[in-house]
Design an enzyme around this catalytic site. Structure first.
Site, short mmCIF file in Angstrom:
data_model
loop_
_atom_site.label_atom_id
_atom_site.label_comp_id
_atom_site.label_asym_id
_atom_site.label_seq_id
_atom_site.Cartn_x
_atom_site.Cartn_y
_atom_site.Cartn_z
N GLY A 67 20.22 6.40 -13.34
CA GLY A 67 20.94 7.23 -12.32
C GLY A 67 21.40 6.31 -11.12
O GLY A 67 22.40 6.64 -10.64
N LYS B 129 11.93 -2.99 -8.12
CA LYS B 129 10.84 -3.83 -7.59
C LYS B 129 10.03 -4.42 -8.45
O LYS B 129 9.29 -5.38 -7.96
CB LYS B 129 9.71 -2.95 -6.78
CG LYS B 129 10.10 -1.65 -5.85
CD LYS B 129 9.50 -0.75 -5.48
CE LYS B 129 9.43 0.63 -6.30
NZ LYS B 129 10.69 1.43 -6.14
N VAL C 154 13.01 -1.52 -0.98
CA VAL C 154 12.27 -0.60 -0.09
C VAL C 154 12.79 0.32 0.78
O VAL C 154 13.94 -0.14 1.27
CB VAL C 154 11.39 -1.69 0.71
CG1 VAL C 154 10.45 -0.80 1.78
CG2 VAL C 154 10.43 -2.65 -0.04
N ALA D 137 14.97 2.49 -0.27
CA ALA D 137 16.36 2.79 -0.88
C ALA D 137 17.20 2.11 0.27
O ALA D 137 17.31 1.02 0.45
CB ALA D 137 16.64 4.15 -0.97
N LEU E 198 17.69 2.41 3.25
CA LEU E 198 17.48 1.99 4.89
C LEU E 198 17.57 0.54 4.97
O LEU E 198 17.14 -0.29 4.31
CB LEU E 198 16.16 2.82 5.02
CG LEU E 198 16.04 4.09 5.04
CD1 LEU E 198 14.57 4.51 5.54
CD2 LEU E 198 16.77 4.76 6.07
N GLY F 53 11.98 18.63 -8.18
CA GLY F 53 12.48 17.56 -8.67
C GLY F 53 12.36 16.41 -7.76
O GLY F 53 12.70 15.26 -7.83
N GLU G 247 8.23 12.17 -10.05
CA GLU G 247 8.30 11.77 -11.52
C GLU G 247 7.79 12.69 -12.32
O GLU G 247 7.12 13.69 -12.00
CB GLU G 247 7.34 10.32 -11.63
CG GLU G 247 7.82 9.04 -10.73
CD GLU G 247 9.05 8.59 -11.19
OE1 GLU G 247 9.50 8.53 -12.35
OE2 GLU G 247 9.85 8.15 -10.05
N ASP H 135 3.74 3.33 -6.51
CA ASP H 135 4.80 2.60 -6.17
C ASP H 135 4.78 2.27 -4.92
O ASP H 135 5.63 1.29 -4.51
CB ASP H 135 5.36 3.86 -6.49
CG ASP H 135 7.17 3.75 -6.07
OD1 ASP H 135 7.65 2.82 -6.85
OD2 ASP H 135 7.75 4.12 -5.32
N LYS I 176 6.04 -1.51 -2.81
CA LYS I 176 6.85 -1.68 -1.67
C LYS I 176 6.01 -2.51 -0.58
O LYS I 176 6.56 -3.21 -0.08
CB LYS I 176 7.06 -0.33 -1.32
CG LYS I 176 8.16 0.42 -2.08
CD LYS I 176 8.52 1.78 -1.61
CE LYS I 176 9.32 2.33 -2.67
NZ LYS I 176 9.44 4.00 -2.60
N GLY J 125 16.99 8.63 -3.57
CA GLY J 125 18.16 9.22 -4.19
C GLY J 125 19.05 8.04 -4.56
O GLY J 125 19.11 6.87 -4.13
N1 LIG Z 1 16.43 6.67 -7.67
C1 LIG Z 1 16.01 6.12 -6.81
O1 LIG Z 1 16.06 7.11 -5.71
C2 LIG Z 1 15.58 4.69 -6.14
C3 LIG Z 1 15.33 4.39 -4.88
C4 LIG Z 1 14.61 3.00 -4.89
C5 LIG Z 1 14.67 2.33 -5.94
N2 LIG Z 1 14.86 2.63 -7.36
C6 LIG Z 1 14.48 1.76 -8.28
O2 LIG Z 1 15.89 1.47 -8.91
C7 LIG Z 1 15.81 1.20 -10.36
C8 LIG Z 1 16.54 2.21 -11.21
O3 LIG Z 1 16.34 3.52 -10.87
P1 LIG Z 1 16.81 4.77 -11.76
O4 LIG Z 1 16.31 5.94 -11.09
O5 LIG Z 1 18.25 4.46 -11.94
O6 LIG Z 1 15.84 4.48 -13.18
P2 LIG Z 1 16.38 5.06 -14.55
O7 LIG Z 1 17.29 6.20 -14.44
O8 LIG Z 1 15.20 5.18 -15.44
O9 LIG Z 1 17.20 3.64 -15.24
C9 LIG Z 1 16.91 2.60 -15.70
C10 LIG Z 1 17.84 2.08 -16.49
O10 LIG Z 1 17.50 0.82 -16.82
C11 LIG Z 1 17.40 0.53 -18.08
N3 LIG Z 1 16.64 -0.65 -18.95
C12 LIG Z 1 15.35 -0.62 -19.23
N4 LIG Z 1 14.78 -1.48 -19.45
C13 LIG Z 1 15.75 -2.64 -19.34
C14 LIG Z 1 15.91 -3.97 -19.72
N5 LIG Z 1 14.81 -4.59 -20.20
N6 LIG Z 1 17.16 -4.51 -19.30
C15 LIG Z 1 18.44 -3.82 -18.98
N7 LIG Z 1 18.04 -2.51 -18.60
C16 LIG Z 1 16.89 -2.03 -18.94
C17 LIG Z 1 17.34 1.82 -18.88
O11 LIG Z 1 17.97 1.89 -20.28
P3 LIG Z 1 17.91 2.96 -21.27
O12 LIG Z 1 19.09 3.75 -20.59
O13 LIG Z 1 18.34 2.49 -22.40
O14 LIG Z 1 16.59 3.64 -21.11
C18 LIG Z 1 17.96 2.63 -18.05
O15 LIG Z 1 19.48 2.54 -18.16
C19 LIG Z 1 14.05 1.27 -10.51
O16 LIG Z 1 13.59 0.43 -10.47
C20 LIG Z 1 13.76 2.06 -9.20
O17 LIG Z 1 12.25 2.05 -8.91
C21 LIG Z 1 15.27 3.95 -7.45
C1 LIG Z 2 19.57 10.65 -10.29
O1 LIG Z 2 19.96 10.55 -11.40
C2 LIG Z 2 19.41 10.82 -12.51
C3 LIG Z 2 19.91 10.64 -13.70
O2 LIG Z 2 21.31 10.94 -13.89
C4 LIG Z 2 19.26 12.51 -12.21
O3 LIG Z 2 18.30 12.90 -13.15
C5 LIG Z 2 18.57 12.75 -11.02
O4 LIG Z 2 18.39 14.10 -10.60
C6 LIG Z 2 19.26 11.93 -9.45
N1 LIG Z 2 18.65 12.32 -8.52
C7 LIG Z 2 18.88 12.51 -7.55
C8 LIG Z 2 18.06 12.57 -6.38
O5 LIG Z 2 20.28 12.81 -7.35
#
Ligand SMILES: NC(=O)c1ccc[n+]([C@@H]2O[C@H](COP(=O)([O-])OP(=O)(O)OC[C@H]3O[C@@H](n4cnc5c(N)ncnc54)[C@H](OP(=O)(O)O)[C@@H]3O)[C@@H](O)[C@H]2O)c1
Ligand SMILES: *[C@@H]1O[C@H](CO)[C@@H](O)[C@H](O)[C@H]1NC(C)=O
Length: 376
Positions: free
Chosen positions: A13, A140, A166, A168, A170, A221, A224, A235, A239, A356
């Site tokens: 995402g 993280k 930490v 996102a 901000l 949604g 997790e 988590d 942080k 997000g």
């Molecule tokens: N979403 C948020 O709101 C948010 C906010 C702050 C911080 N974060 C942090 O941002 C990071 C990404 O979040 P996300 O929601 O995008 O996670 P996600 O949707 O689970 O995506 C993780 C990606 O990392 C890939 N991956 C896994 N192991 C890997 C490796 N060893 N080397 C390279 N790539 C690898 C996965 O590959 P596959 O596609 O093959 O599984 C996937 O494409 C996380 O650490 C999360 O804690 C997220």
């Molecule tokens: C972030 O991206 C993922 C993967 O595309 C999606 O499932 C999720 O709903 C998105 N989250 C937000 C808050 O937009």
């Protein structure tokens, strides 16, 4: 035009949103005299690299294709069908990144961007930093493993940025670092750093039972897939650890006192997600309702917070005065209150959306741009 070569690790995402942001903000970069040159993208299975990575990049149409492929749940290896790039399997990808990093690290520079959710990337990141490359993280885990790993990553502090780890997008990390470099002394940091737990606590305040609130949060949604990943507090603890280490504490995850919102008997080893939601979590309803009422009788509310003060670093439920920034917090916003010598009577408060893909990716992009002065 100044070139900033990038390798993106993780195309979920956040990673996909980052690629989209890069593409849509290109005119803004060129006005600053910058060009973000994406040379490689990888997921957990493989690494896609442009041919002739010393000069070329994965062009925007290919990057959009990569986003589409990952969005559809396929592997990046499909992109191997295009003659502009090469695909390396999992076993070769680390070596390939080192090859690129050692060449570019000595010449034009390179940013390795970690948008994965894996603890494995730290091995690569530690090495590339020492090869002269920069590192930007939303992930993280590399910053919350051993103190040795952390110190190694920060061996060249000007080459690392991790604002999105930490709160996102901000400006939490940058604010703390500015306060520290001004010589101000930070006494206490208190924050609500989980959108999910922020939502849960403010719904509890309205008198709803915990079990209903958790089910609602999952439906919306906000959690997790297994809500216990949020409710465990792990988590938030990561942080808190990042903040504590920035403040100079030499501590590990094990040193942090963590309060979970469910007892061990309701853990993932003991019951399925369905059982947990259907009849597990409701066993905690009464206890939590009592705590909410007890707090209310003292003009207080419950918040799930991290507290860093002196040697103390803990995460859990705290009674907070209703009439404070933290007490007024509603919904899934994040907030951090910083008390220091300069912000003594009234804390410095940073508040806003703390999750997000969009804001997280924006924070990552700003971090990358912020490194531009290191590029020739
Ligand atoms: N979403 C948020 O709101 C948010 C906010 C702050 C911080 N974060 C942090 O941002 C990071 C990404 O979040 P996300 O929601 O995008 O996670 P996600 O949707 O689970 O995506 C993780 C990606 O990392 C890939 N991956 C896994 N192991 C890997 C490796 N060893 N080397 C390279 N790539 C690898 C996965 O590959 P596959 O596609 O093959 O599984 C996937 O494409 C996380 O650490 C999360 O804690 C997220
Ligand atoms: C972030 O991206 C993922 C993967 O595309 C999606 O499932 C999720 O709903 C998105 N989250 C937000 C808050 O937009």
């Amino acid at each position: 035009m100044k070139n900033i070569p990038l390798i993106l690790m993780g195309c979920g995402g956040v990673g996909r949103q980052l690629l989209q942001h890069i593409i849509t903000t290109r005119s803004l970069h060129s006005r600053k005299g910058l060009y973000l040159r994406v040379v490689g993208v990888c997921d957990s299975q493989c690494l896609v690299v442009t041919r002739d990575w010393l000069n070329n990049d994965l062009d925007d149409s290919l990057l959009l294709k990569a986003c589409q492929v990952k969005q559809d749940g396929s592997s990046l290896s499909i992109l191997g069908d295009f003659d502009k790039c090469q695909v390396y399997g999992h076993s070769e990808s680390q070596g390939k990144i080192f090859e690129i990093a050692s060449q570019l690290g000595k010449s034009t520079g390179l940013v390795c961007v970690d948008c994965s959710a894996s603890s494995d990337t730290v091995v690569v990141l530690k090495e590339v930093v020492h090869m002269g490359c920069c590192v930007v993280l939303a992930n993280k885990k590399p910053l919350t493993s051993t103190m040795e790993d952390f110190d190694k990553l920060f061996g060249y502090p000007h080459r690392i940025r991790h604002e999105s780890t930490v709160g996102a997008g901000l400006p939490v990390i940058v604010s703390l670092n500015r306060i520290i470099s001004s010589g101000d002394i930070i006494y206490r940091v208190v924050g609500s750093l989980s959108g999910t737990l922020g939502y849960v606590m403010s719904e509890l305040e309205d008198g709803k039972p915990l079990s209903k609130v958790v089910r609602d949060a999952k439906t919306l949604g906000y959690t997790e897939p297994d809500p216990r990943d949020d409710l465990s507090g792990m988590d938030v603890a990561r942080k808190a650890l990042i903040l504590a280490r920035i403040l100079g504490r030499q501590i590990s995850l094990d040193d942090i006192k963590i309060e979970s919102l469910y007892p061990k008997e309701l853990g993932p080893d003991m019951m399925s997600v369905e059982d947990f939601l259907d009849h597990g979590i409701s066993r905690v309803d009464g206890y939590m309702q009592e705590r909410v009422m007890k707090a209310a009788s003292n003009e207080k509310v419950l918040r799930y917070v991290c507290v860093i003060e002196g040697p103390r670093c803990e995460v859990g439920i705290l009674e907070i005065l209703k009439n404070s920034a933290l007490g007024r917090l509603r919904g899934s916003d994040n907030i951090l209150e910083i008390n220091s010598r300069c912000y003594k009577e009234q804390p410095l408060v940073i508040q806003g959306a703390g999750a997000g893909n969009d804001t997280t990716a924006a924070g990552v992009l700003a971090d990358i741009i912020d490194l531009h002065s290191l590029f020739p």
